[in-house]
Enzyme design. Sequence first.
Site, mmCIF file in Angstrom:
data_model
loop_
_atom_site.group_PDB
_atom_site.id
_atom_site.type_symbol
_atom_site.label_atom_id
_atom_site.label_comp_id
_atom_site.label_asym_id
_atom_site.label_seq_id
_atom_site.Cartn_x
_atom_site.Cartn_y
_atom_site.Cartn_z
ATOM 1 N N TYR A 1 -7.195 15.867 -10.071
ATOM 2 C CA TYR A 1 -6.357 15.062 -10.792
ATOM 3 C C TYR A 1 -5.320 15.765 -11.521
ATOM 4 O O TYR A 1 -4.058 15.527 -11.279
ATOM 5 C CB TYR A 1 -7.205 14.213 -11.691
ATOM 6 C CG TYR A 1 -6.319 13.303 -12.775
ATOM 7 C CD1 TYR A 1 -5.753 12.140 -12.115
ATOM 8 C CD2 TYR A 1 -5.883 13.590 -13.948
ATOM 9 C CE1 TYR A 1 -4.897 11.192 -12.726
ATOM 10 C CE2 TYR A 1 -5.146 12.887 -14.569
ATOM 11 C CZ TYR A 1 -4.750 11.620 -13.949
ATOM 12 O OH TYR A 1 -3.978 10.874 -14.881
ATOM 13 N N ASP B 1 1.051 -1.178 0.125
ATOM 14 C CA ASP B 1 0.035 0.052 0.155
ATOM 15 C C ASP B 1 0.999 1.311 -0.012
ATOM 16 O O ASP B 1 1.639 1.511 1.001
ATOM 17 C CB ASP B 1 -0.821 -0.072 1.249
ATOM 18 C CG ASP B 1 -1.734 1.063 1.333
ATOM 19 O OD1 ASP B 1 -1.524 2.070 0.528
ATOM 20 O OD2 ASP B 1 -2.860 1.093 2.243
#
Length: 245
Positions: A147, A58
């Site tokens: 983004y 992760d």
Amino acid sequence: MGRLDGKVIILTAAAQGIGQAAALAFAREGAKVIATDINESKLQELEKYPGIQTRVLDVTKKKQIDQFANEVERLDVLFNVAGFVHHGTVLDCEEKDWDFSMNLNVRSMYLMIKAFLPKMLAQKSGNIINMSSVASSVKGVVNRCVYSTTKAAVIGLTKSVAADFIQQGIRCNCVCPGTVDTPSLQERIQARGNPEEARNDFLKRQKTGRFATAEEIAMLCVYLASDESAYVTGNPVIIDGGWSL
């Protein structure tokens, strides 16, 4: 002889899309690939290919990254791929969306670079590739506020690392794709109210009239990972089918 013979390459988000295509392309060119992803079941699909070993990771968890770095003796290339695409303007972006995007798209790269760069400095050579996008400081894109902000930050991070460590044998570049046909894109298309209309909207912005394939992006990454690009550093390398024209 492969173009990447003997190189050790670590990459993130390798379970699907561009990450998976890059892992396979790197291995075909002779690299020893350590493919990481948070999705263990999909990641395991890569284990059948020679030259690829997998590790669940992760990239938003510093402790996991540091532990992983301690396990790695050396690496030649670090390819930071992991990212998330949020759809919407600044008014559609809640704080949780902003924080999640910044954490995954930017902070994860900072954590990975900080953990693995010292190994590269110790061997006086290293190569870092970051995944950015044309939707960044390259081009303003509708409904890509957070983004684009994160991907512009990736370009800044890339240039900074390249400038700071060029004298120590480190290269750092980023890849700026246009619209790529990946599982992530298909999920975004299906999430829209009218998937067919959404697909056509994505296609309209590509002047070539088609999406890029993940394999096309992967071949650019092979070049950047290889010694063929030894004189290339600090660059956002655009592969967008003319979208930014």
